[in-house]
Design a protein around this motif. Structure first.
Motif, PDB file in Angstrom:
ATOM      1  N   LEU A 223       0.977  -1.291   0.006  1.00  0.00           N
ATOM      2  CA  LEU A 223       0.006   0.050   0.067  1.00  0.00           C
ATOM      3  C   LEU A 223       0.974   1.247  -0.008  1.00  0.00           C
ATOM      4  O   LEU A 223       2.102   1.036   0.354  1.00  0.00           O
ATOM      5  CB  LEU A 223      -1.043   0.101   1.224  1.00  0.00           C
ATOM      6  N   PRO A 224       0.210   2.405  -0.618  1.00  0.00           N
ATOM      7  CA  PRO A 224       1.133   3.420  -0.214  1.00  0.00           C
ATOM      8  C   PRO A 224       1.844   3.941   1.047  1.00  0.00           C
ATOM      9  O   PRO A 224       0.805   3.689   2.005  1.00  0.00           O
ATOM     10  CB  PRO A 224      -0.010   4.679  -0.783  1.00  0.00           C
ATOM     11  N   THR A 225       2.850   4.249   1.141  1.00  0.00           N
ATOM     12  CA  THR A 225       3.484   4.500   2.503  1.00  0.00           C
ATOM     13  C   THR A 225       2.927   5.540   3.243  1.00  0.00           C
ATOM     14  O   THR A 225       2.574   5.217   4.401  1.00  0.00           O
ATOM     15  CB  THR A 225       5.080   4.872   2.210  1.00  0.00           C
ATOM     16  N   ALA A 226       2.247   6.310   2.702  1.00  0.00           N
ATOM     17  CA  ALA A 226       1.533   7.611   3.544  1.00  0.00           C
ATOM     18  C   ALA A 226       0.428   6.508   4.363  1.00  0.00           C
ATOM     19  O   ALA A 226       0.235   7.046   5.404  1.00  0.00           O
ATOM     20  CB  ALA A 226       1.082   8.661   2.930  1.00  0.00           C
ATOM     21  N   GLU A 227      -0.332   5.580   3.754  1.00  0.00           N
ATOM     22  CA  GLU A 227      -1.607   5.169   4.301  1.00  0.00           C
ATOM     23  C   GLU A 227      -0.859   4.038   5.316  1.00  0.00           C
ATOM     24  O   GLU A 227      -1.511   4.055   6.398  1.00  0.00           O
ATOM     25  CB  GLU A 227      -2.381   4.476   3.176  1.00  0.00           C
ATOM     26  N   PHE A 228       0.064   3.507   4.969  1.00  0.00           N
ATOM     27  CA  PHE A 228       0.954   2.422   5.754  1.00  0.00           C
ATOM     28  C   PHE A 228       1.168   2.897   7.403  1.00  0.00           C
ATOM     29  O   PHE A 228       0.964   2.670   8.178  1.00  0.00           O
ATOM     30  CB  PHE A 228       2.188   1.829   5.118  1.00  0.00           C
ATOM     31  N   ARG A 229       1.697   4.409   7.193  1.00  0.00           N
ATOM     32  CA  ARG A 229       2.408   5.012   8.345  1.00  0.00           C
ATOM     33  C   ARG A 229       0.947   5.271   9.225  1.00  0.00           C
ATOM     34  O   ARG A 229       1.176   5.271  10.589  1.00  0.00           O
ATOM     35  CB  ARG A 229       3.027   6.201   7.913  1.00  0.00           C
TER      36      ARG A 229
END
Length: 247
Positions: A223-229
């Protein structure tokens, strides 16, 4: 011209045709194939005959496209690498639970392959697709699978496939990768934050493979890193739960 491999020239060219058609966005004309293979048009037609007769290719408007036999070969491959009947539904549930694309990956005979995924086949821009994995040292599923083999096999894999740099986060040194493997084994979850693709994070868990250890499996999500964080705890928990259901 595609890279040539040892073997009868006609067989090499037939396989090159299959690769060219498979990698194309649409039907490929015979003239284009002849140009790419640097051979005569008559030679291409000579090879296209049996490929279409056996269903590996079909004649379509504008050229040649993959045929129905490809689907049968794919199903056979999935069966041989241990894709159990319930894995597809597990991937779908994991996709619903996390909002992330899910993957089932296998290691066999020194090769790592993404066997199945929830990512739409029409999404040509998605960074992780089914097929041979060429970025195993930079992906979570690659790390999880390589952590499951011995050091000699792992070193051999990295020597054979290389450790190309895809982003400024990619691990490209064998000793540093060994340290990463130790971390994966200690935590039970492999993580790749922007190592294979600058905007994506992937997580993976190794699964039990064949009884003799010749095939290893991994379940992963990306998943996009921003969502993962924002929701990494929930994504990790859902991945571990899904892996437990497959084991």
């Amino acid at each position: 011209m595609p890279h040539a491999t040892p073997g009868p020239r006609s067989v090499e060219r037939a396989l090159e045709i299959l690769d060219l058609v498979a990698d194309a966005d649409g039907p490929v004309a015979a003239k284009v194939l002849a140009g790419r293979l640097a051979c005569s048009l008559s030679t291409v037609y000579h090879l296209l005959g049996p490929l279409t007769a056996r269903g590996h290719l079909v004649r379509a408007e504008g050229g040649y496209a993959p045929g129905p036999r490809v689907a049968a070969l794919h199903r056979s491959f999935q069966r041989h690498v241990g894709l159990a009947p319930g894995v597809g539904e597990t991937l779908a549930r994991l996709r619903r639970a996390t909002g992330a694309e899910a993957y089932f990956t296998a290691y066999r005979d020194g090769l790592i392959t993404v066997v199945d995924t929830t990512a739409p086949v029409t999404d040509a821009g998605h960074p992780f697709t089914p097929g041979p994995e060429t970025r195993a040292h930079a992906t979570a599923h690659g790390k999880a699978l390589l952590a499951g083999v011995g050091r000699a096999a792992r070193r051999r894999y990295l020597a054979d496939h290389g450790m190309a740099r895809f982003t400024d986060r990619t691990i490209t040194a064998a000793e540093r990768f060994e340290a990463e493997v130790r971390r994966v084994r200690a935590q039970g979850v492999a993580v790749s934050v922007g190592e294979a693709h600058p905007a994506y994070t992937c997580l993976a868990v190794a699964l039990r493979g064949s009884g003799d250890g010749s095939v290893l499996h991994a379940l992963s999500v990306s998943l996009p890193t921003a969502e993962f964080r924002r929701r990494q705890g929930g994504v990790r928990a859902a991945l571990l739960e899904a892996a437990g259901a497959i084991q």
